[in-house]
Design a protein around this motif. Sequence first.
Motif, PDB file in Angstrom:
ATOM      1  N   PRO A 158       0.825  -1.213   0.000  1.00  0.00           N
ATOM      2  CA  PRO A 158       0.000   0.000   0.000  1.00  0.00           C
ATOM      3  C   PRO A 158       0.858   1.260   0.000  1.00  0.00           C
ATOM      4  O   PRO A 158       1.965   1.277   0.537  1.00  0.00           O
ATOM      5  N   MET A 159       0.322   2.304  -0.601  1.00  0.00           N
ATOM      6  CA  MET A 159       1.042   3.575  -0.592  1.00  0.00           C
ATOM      7  C   MET A 159       1.014   4.221   0.789  1.00  0.00           C
ATOM      8  O   MET A 159       1.926   4.963   1.152  1.00  0.00           O
ATOM      9  N   LEU A 160      -0.059   3.946   1.552  1.00  0.00           N
ATOM     10  CA  LEU A 160      -0.172   4.445   2.916  1.00  0.00           C
ATOM     11  C   LEU A 160      -0.404   3.268   3.845  1.00  0.00           C
ATOM     12  O   LEU A 160      -1.334   2.472   3.629  1.00  0.00           O
ATOM     13  N   ALA A 161       0.423   3.121   4.858  1.00  0.00           N
ATOM     14  CA  ALA A 161       0.299   2.007   5.810  1.00  0.00           C
ATOM     15  C   ALA A 161      -0.049   2.562   7.184  1.00  0.00           C
ATOM     16  O   ALA A 161       0.598   3.495   7.671  1.00  0.00           O
ATOM     17  N   ILE A 162      -1.077   1.985   7.811  1.00  0.00           N
ATOM     18  CA  ILE A 162      -1.495   2.465   9.131  1.00  0.00           C
ATOM     19  C   ILE A 162      -0.735   1.748  10.251  1.00  0.00           C
ATOM     20  O   ILE A 162      -0.912   2.072  11.420  1.00  0.00           O
ATOM     21  N   ASN A 163       0.089   0.749   9.899  1.00  0.00           N
ATOM     22  CA  ASN A 163       0.917   0.043  10.878  1.00  0.00           C
ATOM     23  C   ASN A 163       2.125  -0.548  10.153  1.00  0.00           C
ATOM     24  O   ASN A 163       2.198  -0.477   8.914  1.00  0.00           O
ATOM     25  N   PRO A 164       3.079  -1.154  10.844  1.00  0.00           N
ATOM     26  CA  PRO A 164       4.282  -1.684  10.178  1.00  0.00           C
ATOM     27  C   PRO A 164       4.010  -2.864   9.241  1.00  0.00           C
ATOM     28  O   PRO A 164       4.890  -3.215   8.438  1.00  0.00           O
ATOM     29  N   ARG A 165       2.844  -3.520   9.360  1.00  0.00           N
ATOM     30  CA  ARG A 165       2.459  -4.644   8.497  1.00  0.00           C
ATOM     31  C   ARG A 165       3.461  -5.805   8.589  1.00  0.00           C
ATOM     32  O   ARG A 165       3.675  -6.536   7.635  1.00  0.00           O
ATOM     33  N   ARG A 166       4.055  -6.012   9.759  1.00  0.00           N
ATOM     34  CA  ARG A 166       5.020  -7.098   9.918  1.00  0.00           C
ATOM     35  C   ARG A 166       4.330  -8.422  10.246  1.00  0.00           C
ATOM     36  O   ARG A 166       4.817  -9.480   9.862  1.00  0.00           O
ATOM     37  N   THR A 167       3.247  -8.360  10.986  1.00  0.00           N
ATOM     38  CA  THR A 167       2.557  -9.578  11.401  1.00  0.00           C
ATOM     39  C   THR A 167       1.265  -9.745  10.620  1.00  0.00           C
ATOM     40  O   THR A 167       0.770  -8.807   9.979  1.00  0.00           O
ATOM     41  N   LYS A 168       0.706 -10.952  10.701  1.00  0.00           N
ATOM     42  CA  LYS A 168      -0.572 -11.204  10.025  1.00  0.00           C
ATOM     43  C   LYS A 168      -1.676 -10.321  10.596  1.00  0.00           C
ATOM     44  O   LYS A 168      -2.535  -9.821   9.858  1.00  0.00           O
ATOM     45  N   SER A 169      -1.645 -10.089  11.904  1.00  0.00           N
ATOM     46  CA  SER A 169      -2.658  -9.235  12.523  1.00  0.00           C
ATOM     47  C   SER A 169      -2.579  -7.812  11.985  1.00  0.00           C
ATOM     48  O   SER A 169      -3.616  -7.176  11.710  1.00  0.00           O
ATOM     49  N   GLU A 170      -1.349  -7.324  11.825  1.00  0.00           N
ATOM     50  CA  GLU A 170      -1.195  -5.976  11.287  1.00  0.00           C
ATOM     51  C   GLU A 170      -1.632  -5.906   9.833  1.00  0.00           C
ATOM     52  O   GLU A 170      -2.254  -4.931   9.401  1.00  0.00           O
ATOM     53  N   GLN A 171      -1.341  -6.947   9.057  1.00  0.00           N
ATOM     54  CA  GLN A 171      -1.781  -6.977   7.665  1.00  0.00           C
ATOM     55  C   GLN A 171      -3.302  -7.047   7.575  1.00  0.00           C
ATOM     56  O   GLN A 171      -3.925  -6.406   6.717  1.00  0.00           O
ATOM     57  N   ASP A 172      -3.909  -7.827   8.478  1.00  0.00           N
ATOM     58  CA  ASP A 172      -5.375  -7.906   8.510  1.00  0.00           C
ATOM     59  C   ASP A 172      -5.986  -6.554   8.887  1.00  0.00           C
ATOM     60  O   ASP A 172      -7.019  -6.159   8.340  1.00  0.00           O
ATOM     61  N   GLU A 173      -5.326  -5.859   9.815  1.00  0.00           N
ATOM     62  CA  GLU A 173      -5.826  -4.537  10.210  1.00  0.00           C
ATOM     63  C   GLU A 173      -5.776  -3.570   9.023  1.00  0.00           C
ATOM     64  O   GLU A 173      -6.705  -2.781   8.809  1.00  0.00           O
ATOM     65  N   GLN A 174      -4.705  -3.625   8.251  1.00  0.00           N
ATOM     66  CA  GLN A 174      -4.582  -2.758   7.077  1.00  0.00           C
ATOM     67  C   GLN A 174      -5.699  -3.047   6.079  1.00  0.00           C
ATOM     68  O   GLN A 174      -6.349  -2.134   5.577  1.00  0.00           O
ATOM     69  N   ARG A 175      -5.925  -4.348   5.800  1.00  0.00           N
ATOM     70  CA  ARG A 175      -6.999  -4.708   4.871  1.00  0.00           C
ATOM     71  C   ARG A 175      -8.363  -4.299   5.415  1.00  0.00           C
ATOM     72  O   ARG A 175      -9.225  -3.813   4.683  1.00  0.00           O
ATOM     73  N   GLY A 176      -8.562  -4.515   6.722  1.00  0.00           N
ATOM     74  CA  GLY A 176      -9.832  -4.141   7.323  1.00  0.00           C
ATOM     75  C   GLY A 176     -10.079  -2.647   7.261  1.00  0.00           C
ATOM     76  O   GLY A 176     -11.207  -2.202   7.018  1.00  0.00           O
ATOM     77  N   PHE A 177      -9.027  -1.861   7.470  1.00  0.00           N
ATOM     78  CA  PHE A 177      -9.171  -0.407   7.398  1.00  0.00           C
ATOM     79  C   PHE A 177      -9.530   0.023   5.978  1.00  0.00           C
ATOM     80  O   PHE A 177     -10.410   0.869   5.777  1.00  0.00           O
ATOM     81  N   ALA A 178      -8.862  -0.569   4.988  1.00  0.00           N
ATOM     82  CA  ALA A 178      -9.181  -0.250   3.595  1.00  0.00           C
ATOM     83  C   ALA A 178     -10.640  -0.590   3.291  1.00  0.00           C
ATOM     84  O   ALA A 178     -11.355   0.188   2.644  1.00  0.00           O
ATOM     85  N   ASN A 179     -11.103  -1.747   3.778  1.00  0.00           N
ATOM     86  CA  ASN A 179     -12.498  -2.144   3.548  1.00  0.00           C
ATOM     87  C   ASN A 179     -13.471  -1.207   4.263  1.00  0.00           C
ATOM     88  O   ASN A 179     -14.562  -0.917   3.756  1.00  0.00           O
TER      89      ASN A 179
END
Length: 230
Positions: A158-179
């Motif tokens: 993503p061009m903008l990341a709301i967290n470091p996206r290192r863990t699956k939980s953080e990646q899920d949070e990013q996808r959830g925020f986009a949704n």
Amino acid sequence: MGDPDPTATKRHRLLAAFAADQNRRQKRTGILEFIRRAMAPARWLGNRDGYEPLRLRLNEALAFMGLEVDAAGTLATGKAAATISEAEKRARNLKADLLRRNVHPDVLAFCRPEWLAENYFHAVLEAVKSVGDKLRARTGLTDDGATLINRALGGDAPMLAINPRRTKSEQDEQRGFANLVIGTFGMFRNPTAHEARIRWDMSLEDAEDLLSLVSLIHRRLDAAVMPPRA
């Protein structure tokens, strides 16, 4: 006016002075003129956030006398309220409620003309537009709607990341925020953009909840970072 109790605290001193003057003259013009001068908007330049909550609380009391201080600081007359709930309901307005909720200033900036007119329909529309405006400003993209959100917040990079996206939980949070942002656009912006206003039932409570949601989105976008791109 006289000062019948100069040793009292300020508010009790004012009360005694106004009561003595009103009882002597059998007129309430003194207190009404005090309200007009104290609530003149020009006196509150630089303290906008303090004015509206004060006006709201004052109107709750004035409602029992059939009076109200409008947004221009003018005393207007109407039917007197009979119950506390009626007085509170009459005094409520979208602007004061949003200030109490500490809604993000970017939301207020985009819908200021609308909430001054109590226009919930366009307040919601403009607030949701403000999310797209911020995404474009942060990323340089020119898209709109779901395309803009997916390019800015979605995908593996993503061009903008709301967290470091290192863990699956953080990646899920990013996808959830986009949704969440896509859903906000789809549920509120698209219908309001294409339906006649008369067909869109937007209550004060609905408007406040949505504007609070948009405020949350803005705060997360403010804290988002642009990861390095290969």
